[in-house]
Write an enzyme that holds these catalytic residues in place. Structure first.
Site, short mmCIF file in Angstrom:
data_model
loop_
_atom_site.label_atom_id
_atom_site.label_comp_id
_atom_site.label_asym_id
_atom_site.label_seq_id
_atom_site.Cartn_x
_atom_site.Cartn_y
_atom_site.Cartn_z
N LYS A 35 47.44 -43.92 47.78
CA LYS A 35 47.86 -42.42 47.26
C LYS A 35 46.73 -41.66 47.01
O LYS A 35 46.68 -40.36 47.69
CB LYS A 35 48.74 -42.50 45.99
CG LYS A 35 50.33 -43.20 46.52
CD LYS A 35 50.97 -43.54 45.33
CE LYS A 35 52.29 -44.31 45.75
NZ LYS A 35 53.07 -44.64 44.70
N GLN B 120 53.29 -44.72 38.30
CA GLN B 120 53.49 -45.82 39.21
C GLN B 120 53.97 -47.00 38.37
O GLN B 120 53.60 -47.42 37.38
CB GLN B 120 51.91 -46.12 39.61
CG GLN B 120 51.96 -47.38 40.53
CD GLN B 120 52.59 -46.97 41.89
OE1 GLN B 120 52.30 -46.02 42.31
NE2 GLN B 120 52.94 -48.20 42.79
N ASP C 170 58.30 -38.03 42.80
CA ASP C 170 58.93 -39.24 43.04
C ASP C 170 60.49 -39.45 43.19
O ASP C 170 60.99 -40.25 43.72
CB ASP C 170 58.36 -40.27 41.84
CG ASP C 170 57.93 -41.62 42.32
OD1 ASP C 170 57.68 -41.77 43.47
OD2 ASP C 170 57.84 -42.45 41.35
N1 GUN Z 1 56.21 -48.89 42.83
C1 GUN Z 1 56.51 -49.26 44.08
N2 GUN Z 1 56.75 -48.07 44.67
C2 GUN Z 1 56.93 -47.26 43.95
C3 GUN Z 1 57.40 -45.89 44.16
O1 GUN Z 1 57.58 -45.40 45.32
N3 GUN Z 1 57.12 -45.02 43.22
C4 GUN Z 1 56.67 -45.48 41.84
N4 GUN Z 1 56.49 -44.65 40.99
N5 GUN Z 1 56.28 -46.73 41.59
C5 GUN Z 1 56.34 -47.65 42.78
#
Ligand code: GUN
Length: 291
Positions: free
Chosen positions: A54, A98, A121
């Site tokens: 990211k 995350q 998200d």
């Molecule tokens: N952990 C695995 N995939 C994701 C996601 O798309 N968003 C978040 N916040 N955590 C994750």
């Protein structure tokens, strides 16, 4: 039949190129770049890899990164304070925590603290509620990425039978709602579904988000179906070597499906790209450039 690959990596690169240009124009016009804060707590290795991806994407697109990494023992109160200050920060357009977070943290309570307008998200109840109601709002990145991938290959869900396997809040539930929004007839299957194969075989569009390596085999897929594999499972082979694989047995399903996503290079790159797209969308709204 040999399935055509749904190349998420190539599509992600194309969309990121468009976003980079848009960001450059916006930054010149508005005097600031979009900003994203990715918060990571602890040192889960898979999460660390996702967070790096990211941050790399932000750097590539010239989106400002306000990411922070917290030790495992960080408290709920400390993280809540950080989110409150990011909510107030005018340079931050997107906030993402995350997942998973360490056990002492109540993830739902934390996500509820994020300003829904910065919830890139799409996991805040306000944004999930907007999705249920079919209203404009920030959409969760992975299912949104799947929809964009289908669209790019001219695959319309309208009138199709779609089966989503998995009912997580991150993927399965929002995915089913997005397919419904796109006029598919949607079935949600999950770990308690008896005779899963009988259900998956009805799918014109099959989306799997189960987290069980290669359990979807050719016998479970209707000939000519579109198969989208959201799973990323780490498996250790007989020589002790680790590799990543999806929920779908690629080798056998490839001979039955009309379209199939690879793991890796399928849905994964689209997730990161939709996060960037959501950050730009949030920026546009916050700058008063979009409704
Ligand atoms: N952990 C695995 N995939 C994701 C996601 O798309 N968003 C978040 N916040 N955590 C994750």
């Amino acid at each position: 039949m040999v399935a055509q690959i749904l190349d998420g990596k190539a599509l992600a690169q194309k969309i990121q190129g468009q976003l980079a240009q848009q960001v450059a124009e916006l930054a010149a016009k508005q005097g600031r770049s979009p900003g994203l804060a990715v918060l990571m707590v602890g040192d889960n290795p898979a999460s660390a890899a996702y967070v790096r991806n990211k941050e790399k994407a932000c750097a590539k697109l010239n989106i400002a990164s306000f990411g922070r990494h917290f030790p495992t023992e960080t408290t709920q109160a400390e993280l809540t304070d950080v989110i409150h200050s990011l909510n107030q920060d005018p340079n931050v357009d997107g906030i993402l925590v995350q997942l998973p977070v360490p056990d002492q943290i109540d993830a739902v309570a934390l996500l509820n603290q994020i300003d829904p307008e910065k919830d890139v998200d799409g996991l805040h109840p306000v944004n999930l509620g907007r999705l249920v109601r079919g209203e404009v709002g920030l959409r969760s990145c992975t299912p949104f990425g799947v929809m964009r991938l289908l669209q790019a290959y001219g695959i319309s869900p309208r009138g199709k039978q779609a089966v989503v396997v998995g009912r997580s809040i991150l993927v399965g539930k929002p995915q089913a709602l997005m397919l419904l929004e796109a006029d598919a007839t949607v079935v949600m299957a999950h770990s308690k579904t008896p005779d899963l194969a009988a259900v998956t075989r009805t799918a014109d569009i099959l989306v799997t988000a189960i987290g069980r390596p290669e359990i979807i085999t050719a016998e479970m897929v209707k000939p000519g179906a579109v198969v989208v594999d959201v799973g990323i499972n780490r498996v250790v082979d007989e020589n002790g070597k680790a590799y990543l694989t999806g929920d779908v047995d690629f080798a056998s399903v490839q001979a039955v499906a009309s379209y199939l996503t690879p793991v890796t290079g399928g849905v994964g790159p689209m997730t990161v790209t939709m996060l960037m797209a959501n950050t730009v969308e949030s920026y546009l709204r916050r700058e008063g450039l979009q409704e």
